[in-house]
Design a protein around this motif. Structure first.
Motif, PDB file in Angstrom:
ATOM      1  N   LEU A 183      35.376  78.925  63.298  1.00 55.28           N
ATOM      2  CA  LEU A 183      34.431  78.991  64.415  1.00 55.28           C
ATOM      3  C   LEU A 183      33.083  79.436  63.852  1.00 55.28           C
ATOM      4  CD1 LEU A 183      35.107  80.476  67.935  1.00 55.28           C
ATOM      5  CD2 LEU A 183      32.924  80.808  66.796  1.00 55.28           C
ATOM      6  N   THR A 184      32.057  78.633  64.138  1.00 55.45           N
ATOM      7  CA  THR A 184      30.736  78.858  63.556  1.00 55.45           C
ATOM      8  C   THR A 184      29.695  78.914  64.661  1.00 55.45           C
ATOM      9  OG1 THR A 184      31.457  77.575  61.628  1.00 55.45           O
ATOM     10  CG2 THR A 184      29.113  78.021  61.811  1.00 55.45           C
ATOM     11  N   TYR A 185      28.688  79.743  64.496  1.00 51.85           N
ATOM     12  CA  TYR A 185      27.590  79.795  65.460  1.00 51.85           C
ATOM     13  C   TYR A 185      26.283  80.075  64.740  1.00 51.85           C
ATOM     14  CZ  TYR A 185      28.148  84.884  65.050  1.00 51.85           C
ATOM     15  OH  TYR A 185      28.248  86.164  64.564  1.00 51.85           O
ATOM     16  N   LYS A 186      25.186  79.716  65.397  1.00 52.66           N
ATOM     17  CA  LYS A 186      23.875  79.929  64.795  1.00 52.66           C
ATOM     18  C   LYS A 186      23.048  80.865  65.670  1.00 52.66           C
ATOM     19  CE  LYS A 186      19.743  77.649  62.967  1.00 52.66           C
ATOM     20  NZ  LYS A 186      18.798  78.546  63.676  1.00 52.66           N
ATOM     21  N   LYS A 187      22.635  81.960  65.080  1.00 53.17           N
ATOM     22  CA  LYS A 187      21.749  82.877  65.782  1.00 53.17           C
ATOM     23  C   LYS A 187      20.354  82.261  65.886  1.00 53.17           C
ATOM     24  CE  LYS A 187      24.130  87.074  64.214  1.00 53.17           C
ATOM     25  NZ  LYS A 187      23.975  88.360  63.481  1.00 53.17           N
ATOM     26  N   HIS A 188      19.665  82.571  66.971  1.00 52.59           N
ATOM     27  CA  HIS A 188      18.333  82.015  67.180  1.00 52.59           C
ATOM     28  C   HIS A 188      17.365  82.538  66.122  1.00 52.59           C
ATOM     29  CE1 HIS A 188      15.161  80.046  69.328  1.00 52.59           C
ATOM     30  NE2 HIS A 188      14.483  81.171  69.483  1.00 52.59           N
ATOM     31  N   SER A 192      31.461  90.186  69.099  1.00 50.62           N
ATOM     32  CA  SER A 192      30.472  90.167  70.180  1.00 50.62           C
ATOM     33  C   SER A 192      29.094  90.088  69.533  1.00 50.62           C
ATOM     34  CB  SER A 192      30.581  91.423  71.040  1.00 50.62           C
ATOM     35  OG  SER A 192      31.814  91.440  71.727  1.00 50.62           O
ATOM     36  N   VAL A 193      28.358  89.048  69.865  1.00 45.09           N
ATOM     37  CA  VAL A 193      27.068  88.795  69.224  1.00 45.09           C
ATOM     38  C   VAL A 193      25.961  89.403  70.079  1.00 45.09           C
ATOM     39  CG1 VAL A 193      25.561  87.038  68.241  1.00 45.09           C
ATOM     40  CG2 VAL A 193      28.029  86.633  68.359  1.00 45.09           C
ATOM     41  N   THR A 194      25.209  90.313  69.518  1.00 41.84           N
ATOM     42  CA  THR A 194      24.151  90.984  70.275  1.00 41.84           C
ATOM     43  C   THR A 194      22.889  90.128  70.370  1.00 41.84           C
ATOM     44  OG1 THR A 194      23.454  92.108  68.236  1.00 41.84           O
ATOM     45  CG2 THR A 194      25.002  93.272  69.660  1.00 41.84           C
ATOM     46  N   GLU A 195      22.671  89.243  69.383  1.00 45.54           N
ATOM     47  CA  GLU A 195      21.487  88.385  69.402  1.00 45.54           C
ATOM     48  C   GLU A 195      21.752  87.123  70.215  1.00 45.54           C
ATOM     49  OE1 GLU A 195      23.085  89.438  66.763  1.00 45.54           O
ATOM     50  OE2 GLU A 195      21.761  90.235  65.203  1.00 45.54           O
ATOM     51  N   SER A 196      20.679  86.405  70.543  1.00 42.92           N
ATOM     52  CA  SER A 196      20.814  85.122  71.222  1.00 42.92           C
ATOM     53  C   SER A 196      21.319  84.069  70.240  1.00 42.92           C
ATOM     54  CB  SER A 196      19.477  84.699  71.837  1.00 42.92           C
ATOM     55  OG  SER A 196      18.464  84.647  70.849  1.00 42.92           O
ATOM     56  N   VAL A 197      21.978  83.047  70.780  1.00 40.84           N
ATOM     57  CA  VAL A 197      22.658  82.050  69.951  1.00 40.84           C
ATOM     58  C   VAL A 197      22.210  80.652  70.360  1.00 40.84           C
ATOM     59  CG1 VAL A 197      24.911  81.035  69.432  1.00 40.84           C
ATOM     60  CG2 VAL A 197      24.654  83.517  69.515  1.00 40.84           C
ATOM     61  N   GLN A 231      23.028  83.847  75.690  1.00 38.87           N
ATOM     62  CA  GLN A 231      23.104  85.303  75.587  1.00 38.87           C
ATOM     63  C   GLN A 231      24.542  85.777  75.815  1.00 38.87           C
ATOM     64  OE1 GLN A 231      20.190  86.724  74.755  1.00 38.87           O
ATOM     65  NE2 GLN A 231      19.019  84.813  75.069  1.00 38.87           N
ATOM     66  N   LYS A 232      24.766  87.062  75.521  1.00 42.22           N
ATOM     67  CA  LYS A 232      26.052  87.734  75.788  1.00 42.22           C
ATOM     68  C   LYS A 232      27.231  86.909  75.247  1.00 42.22           C
ATOM     69  CE  LYS A 232      24.239  89.791  80.038  1.00 42.22           C
ATOM     70  NZ  LYS A 232      24.403  89.907  81.520  1.00 42.22           N
ATOM     71  N   MET A 281      29.943  83.014  77.080  1.00 43.37           N
ATOM     72  CA  MET A 281      28.496  83.143  76.902  1.00 43.37           C
ATOM     73  C   MET A 281      27.795  83.018  78.240  1.00 43.37           C
ATOM     74  SD  MET A 281      28.642  79.401  75.305  1.00 43.37           S
ATOM     75  CE  MET A 281      30.414  79.657  75.290  1.00 43.37           C
ATOM     76  N   ALA A 282      26.510  83.326  78.251  1.00 38.04           N
ATOM     77  CA  ALA A 282      25.680  83.178  79.442  1.00 38.04           C
ATOM     78  C   ALA A 282      24.473  82.321  79.087  1.00 38.04           C
ATOM     79  CB  ALA A 282      25.219  84.535  79.961  1.00 38.04           C
ATOM     80  N   ALA A 283      24.166  81.348  79.972  1.00 36.51           N
ATOM     81  CA  ALA A 283      23.010  80.472  79.772  1.00 36.51           C
ATOM     82  C   ALA A 283      22.038  80.668  80.921  1.00 36.51           C
ATOM     83  CB  ALA A 283      23.452  79.016  79.691  1.00 36.51           C
ATOM     84  N   SER A 284      20.775  80.418  80.663  1.00 36.12           N
ATOM     85  CA  SER A 284      19.757  80.594  81.704  1.00 36.12           C
ATOM     86  C   SER A 284      20.014  79.651  82.871  1.00 36.12           C
ATOM     87  CB  SER A 284      18.363  80.343  81.114  1.00 36.12           C
ATOM     88  OG  SER A 284      18.271  79.013  80.618  1.00 36.12           O
ATOM     89  N   PHE A 285      19.771  80.121  84.083  1.00 40.73           N
ATOM     90  CA  PHE A 285      20.014  79.322  85.279  1.00 40.73           C
ATOM     91  C   PHE A 285      18.985  79.701  86.339  1.00 40.73           C
ATOM     92  CE2 PHE A 285      22.077  78.457  89.366  1.00 40.73           C
ATOM     93  CZ  PHE A 285      22.466  77.139  89.187  1.00 40.73           C
ATOM     94  N   ASP A 286      18.368  78.686  86.945  1.00 43.25           N
ATOM     95  CA  ASP A 286      17.345  78.889  87.970  1.00 43.25           C
ATOM     96  C   ASP A 286      17.982  78.765  89.346  1.00 43.25           C
ATOM     97  OD1 ASP A 286      15.124  79.065  89.545  1.00 43.25           O
ATOM     98  OD2 ASP A 286      14.144  77.263  88.767  1.00 43.25           O
TER      99      ASP A 286
END
Length: 627
Positions: free
Chosen positions: A223-228, A244-249, A270-271, A293-298
């Motif tokens: 499992l791989t992810y990229k931090k912003h 648990s990743v504290t930075e944005s991804v 985030q999260k 995870m959490a993504a921005s939502f309007d």
């Protein structure tokens, strides 16, 4: 070849063994609480893993989407020349993904023309969770209505009793492995908290085994992810791990050796909490991946939340080109999914191996021939320093009688410093550098390690046959059996045997050449190193028997060419002419009174002078005490 060359070879072996051990230590953390859930149905596991802390909305008449809680699950098929994607009306999520140009090893071996099933709802699911004023909506509870359906697009719509809607728009890009999807709402403001600015995602996948050997495929699945605005990170390849990743991804990838499912977002997520759980061999699966995870939502619906899925092969150039179709304002750098090694090794693969490999592959040559040509090119590049190393060793060989005379002159152990200094002075006078054998090892070592990283990640080798190997990306077996033998497995790899036999031949030639340059005392000191050189092929056999036939083939050819080069240089070197040249150097240096020892000889001379000064001071102190 002198002892410095032997040390160089030993260092190469140590690096390869250490790197392999780090990557292949297949520990099973069965005491982990979720290890007991491995045998549960995937959907149930997913529910337990991702929804433990979620308060789900009661699907009764108070639910604004109550009418959508009943229905029939239907699949909408989107496809292009590369992939076939099915989207289910149940939950509005991806049901399955098939890669048309690839197949599993099982189907390849059975000669079935069946696309590779990369993603299936039997094992995987991406679910959306949205907080309302009352509780939390779980999209998997609802049946969406498909609208705007074409071969490459569909909108999954959820309609509330008051006419408010939530849409998930899917668009499959033409002749591509990318699936864009957007989440947007209309008229939902009165049902959502004013402070709401994010939507939750829970993603799970129990990754199937697609290749012949579990051991090797599992080693390169992670499992791989990229931090912003940062580097790519990965969880352990061989242990159960959660983070648990504290930075944005920017993105999260459920990766196996040659294929990946990657979730990207237009805005960094985030999260993020990610987990990789090891699964047992012979289960048909490699790992259990999950990500929350959490993504921005309007909440007002004015802005769309944009995502992108990549379902496809881990091909470096292909992944590199995906930024041409990005939905984000930043580069995703998906090519980082193809691990090319540590920094210096990565640059070798990035700016040398890849370009050579791409050029040869475009010529339509068999992959075995491509690896052979790369090996030949590498040997041509290192020939000059190899020849220089051999000549350095040959010079020491022809001067050995003079070195033996110095050893006879200083037989006592307390004269070791004088003996060494005079030997180094002799080498300096004749223009010989004892360190000349190190250079080729320093050049070859990163190249050999670079290929150790490149070959297992080159999808172009997958299911390509050469000689007796039906698939260069996995092991070749001339003999196989049903029972696993510890350290060996259930087969014998012929390419591995050839590699180890050639390694033994190369070691014998190296030691023979080394003995010709050493005095009796030095030979005694090198016995342990010689034993290590002899045992190395045995270590390599147990280490590489499960490795890909392409990698074993490369090392076999590389060592064979190295042995042939050594044999050729030995045959074409005239010791008498070489000694005459050295005597000319000696006369030239002898007639130059201003010439001083340099290098190691100068350092030894300085060290001896320091010791003589210390000894002289100690004698003076003792004389004073006596008086």
């Amino acid at each position: 070849m002198d002892k410095n060359t032997i040390v160089g070879l030993f260092l190469i072996a140590a690096v390869l063994i250490g790197f392999s051990w780090y990557n292949t230590n297949q520990k099973r953390n069965l005491q982990h609480p979720q290890a007991e859930q491995t045998s549960l149905p995937a959907a149930k596991q997913y529910s337990q893993q991702s929804h433990n802390s979620v308060k789900k909305i009661a699907t009764d008449s108070t639910d604004i989407f109550f009418a959508a809680t009943k229905g029939e699950a239907k699949d909408i098929t989107l496809q292009n020349a590369k992939i076939r994607v099915k989207v289910s009306t149940k939950g509005g999520s991806v049901e399955s993904v098939e890669l048309k140009e690839y197949k599993s090893y099982q189907d390849f071996e059975a000669q079935k023309d069946k696309p590779l099933l990369l993603y299936s709802s039997k094992d995987a699911n991406l679910n959306f969770l949205l907080d309302t004023k009352e509780n939390t909506m779980d999209f998997s509870n609802y049946y969406f209505e498909p609208v705007n359906v074409t071969d490459s697009t569909v909108t999954m719509r959820l309609t509330a009793q008051d006419g408010a809607t939530i849409d998930i728009d899917y668009k499959l890009l033409k002749d591509n492995y990318l699936l864009n999807f957007d989440v947007k709402s209309q008229g939902m403001q009165k049902h959502l908290p004013s402070s709401l600015n994010s939507i939750q995602l829970a993603w799970h996948d129990r990754v199937s085994q697609h290749e012949k050997g579990f051991y090797f495929e599992n080693m390169y699945s992670t499992l791989t992810y990229k931090k912003h605005d940062d580097d790519t990170k990965k969880l352990s390849e061989n242990e159960t791990e959660e983070e648990s990743v504290t930075e944005s991804v920017d993105w999260i990838a459920f990766k196996n050796q040659y294929f990946s499912s990657v979730l990207m977002a237009a805005d960094p997520m985030q999260k993020v909490n990610v987990k990789s759980q090891q699964l047992e061999e012979n289960s048909g699966y490699l790992k259990n991946y999950s990500a929350d995870m959490a993504a921005s939502f309007d909440a007002s619906g004015a802005k769309t939340t944009k995502f992108q899925f990549y379902f496809g092969p881990n091909n470096y150039r292909l992944l590199q080109s995906m930024d041409n179709f990005k939905v984000s304002e930043f580069d995703n750098d998906l090519q980082d999914l193809v691990y090319l090694g540590w920094p210096i090794v990565k640059w070798i693969n990035r700016f040398f191996t890849l370009y050579v490999f791409d050029f040869l592959t475009k010529l339509g040559l068999p992959m075995g021939v491509v690896l052979l040509l790369i090996t030949l090119l590498i040997r041509v590049i290192v020939y000059v320093p190899t020849r220089k190393s051999f000549l350095s060793s040959a010079k020491m060989r022809v001067l050995k009688p003079k070195v033996d005379a110095i050893a006879a002159k200083y037989p006592k152990q307390e004269d070791a410093m004088k003996r060494q200094q005079e030997t180094m002075s002799l080498y300096s006078q004749y223009g010989v550098s004892p360190m000349g054998g190190c250079l080729p090892m320093l050049i070859q070592m990163p190249v050999l390690v670079a290929m150790f990283n490149f070959v297992p990640n080159a999808i172009e080798l997958r299911q390509k046959s050469f000689l007796w190997a039906d698939d260069l990306s996995t092991y070749d077996s001339i003999i196989s059996w049903n029972t696993n033998i510890w350290g060996l497995g259930n087969h014998l790899s012929l390419f591995c045997l050839l590699f180890c036999a050639t390694n033994l031949l190369y070691s014998i030639m190296t030691m023979k050449q080394q003995r010709e340059t050493m005095s009796g005392e030095q030979a005694q000191q090198m016995k342990m190193m010689q034993w290590m050189m002899m045992l190395m092929p045995l270590f390599f056999f147990f280490m590489f028997n499960k490795y890909s036939s392409g990698l074993n083939y490369f090392y076999f050819i590389s060592l064979l060419l190295g042995a042939l080069t050594m044999w050729y240089l030995r045959k074409t070197t005239d010791d008498k002419k070489l000694l005459a040249k050295l005597e000319a150097n000696y006369q030239a240096n002898k007639n130059n009174p201003n010439k001083k020892p340099s290098g190691l000889a100068a350092r030894l001379e300085a060290l001896q002078k320091q010791q003589e000064e210390m000894l002289k001071r100690q004698q003076e102190i003792q004389q004073r005490r006596q008086h």
